[in-house]
Design an enzyme around this catalytic site. Structure first.
Site, short mmCIF file in Angstrom:
data_model
loop_
_atom_site.label_atom_id
_atom_site.label_comp_id
_atom_site.label_asym_id
_atom_site.label_seq_id
_atom_site.Cartn_x
_atom_site.Cartn_y
_atom_site.Cartn_z
N HIS A 17 0.81 -1.22 0.00
CA HIS A 17 0.00 0.00 0.00
C HIS A 17 0.85 1.27 0.00
O HIS A 17 0.30 2.37 -0.10
CB HIS A 17 -0.91 0.03 1.23
CG HIS A 17 -1.85 -1.13 1.31
ND1 HIS A 17 -2.92 -1.27 0.47
CD2 HIS A 17 -1.86 -2.22 2.12
CE1 HIS A 17 -3.56 -2.38 0.76
NE2 HIS A 17 -2.93 -2.98 1.75
N HIS A 22 -4.36 6.34 -1.62
CA HIS A 22 -5.01 6.32 -0.31
C HIS A 22 -4.03 6.66 0.80
O HIS A 22 -4.44 7.05 1.89
CB HIS A 22 -5.62 4.94 -0.08
CG HIS A 22 -6.93 4.94 0.63
ND1 HIS A 22 -7.74 6.05 0.77
CD2 HIS A 22 -7.60 3.92 1.24
CE1 HIS A 22 -8.84 5.71 1.42
NE2 HIS A 22 -8.78 4.43 1.72
N PHE A 68 -5.74 -0.74 9.59
CA PHE A 68 -6.12 -0.35 8.24
C PHE A 68 -6.96 0.91 8.32
O PHE A 68 -7.47 1.28 9.38
CB PHE A 68 -6.82 -1.50 7.51
CG PHE A 68 -5.84 -2.49 6.98
CD1 PHE A 68 -5.27 -2.33 5.72
CD2 PHE A 68 -5.43 -3.56 7.76
CE1 PHE A 68 -4.34 -3.22 5.24
CE2 PHE A 68 -4.49 -4.47 7.29
CZ PHE A 68 -3.95 -4.29 6.03
N ASN A 70 -9.90 1.89 7.68
CA ASN A 70 -11.25 1.88 8.26
C ASN A 70 -11.25 1.84 9.78
O ASN A 70 -12.29 2.07 10.40
CB ASN A 70 -12.04 0.68 7.74
CG ASN A 70 -12.23 0.72 6.25
OD1 ASN A 70 -11.78 1.64 5.57
ND2 ASN A 70 -12.89 -0.28 5.72
N ASN A 116 -13.08 6.86 4.93
CA ASN A 116 -13.33 5.89 5.99
C ASN A 116 -12.49 6.08 7.24
O ASN A 116 -12.93 5.77 8.35
CB ASN A 116 -13.19 4.47 5.46
CG ASN A 116 -14.34 4.10 4.55
OD1 ASN A 116 -15.47 4.53 4.76
ND2 ASN A 116 -14.06 3.32 3.53
#
Length: 193
Positions: A17, A22, A68, A70, A116
């Site tokens: 990631h 993001h 993560f 969220n 989120n």
């Protein structure tokens, strides 16, 4: 105005990631670490990596949640409690679909706008009364393409623009550290010619 005591970058952990859109929030706090020469240290009780740096001669904690996206609120609220910091002294840096790459905006208060990490933080705090740095990543054009867009890597041109937005935000950070958010916003939000 209120001075900053904690700056959080939102993103997803792990090398897969690391360079995604993001992770624009991680990119911001990583740039602060790089400029300061500090190092991240894993802090399991805060569910993330932390560092203490100085900006404009003032100490500030940095946090990268190891949860993560969220579940970012778990790490953020743990850090606020542990360091006894009120949310109005918090700045959360995050990716923003509704801003073009190369654009960064500061704001205080508000909703999550579908982000989120902000959603979880607001849910756990019970309000949105904290500062945000919105780093533009652009929109793919259709809502069905949002997830692959944010989890994908930006092209060379967009990536350079996101980096420039991060640099511009760091340049106005001393004003925000002093609690002069109106001037920081004015400078950051004024288009460079």
């Amino acid at each position: 105005m209120t001075a900053l005591r904690l700056i959080v970058g939102l993103g997803n952990p792990g090398p897969e990631h690391a360079q995604t859109r993001h992770n624009a929030g991680f990119r911001f706090v990583d740039a602060l670490i790089e400029r300061s020469g500090a190092r991240w240290a894993l802090d399991s009780k805060l569910f993330g990596e932390t560092a203490k740096v100085e900006v404009a001669g003032q100490p500030v904690w940095l946090l990268k949640p190891a949860t993560f996206m969220n579940l970012s609120g778990k790490s953020i609220t743990a850090a606020l409690r542990f360091w006894k910091i009120e949310p109005e002294h918090l700045l959360v840096a995050h990716d923003e679909l509704d801003l073009a790459p190369g654009t960064a905006r500061l704001k205080f208060d508000g909703g999550h706008g579908g982000q989120n990490g902000l959603r979880d933080t607001i849910r756990l705090l019970g309000h949105g009364k904290f500062h945000r740095l919105r780093v533009g990543i652009g929109h793919p054009g259709h809502k069905d393409r949002v997830v692959p867009w944010v989890l994908g890597r930006a092209g060379r041109e967009d990536d350079a623009a996101i980096g420039a937005a991060v640099d511009a935000a760091i340049d106005v950070l001393p004003l925000a550290m002093e609690g002069n958010f109106n001037e920081a916003m004015k400078r950051l939000h004024t288009e460079k010619k």
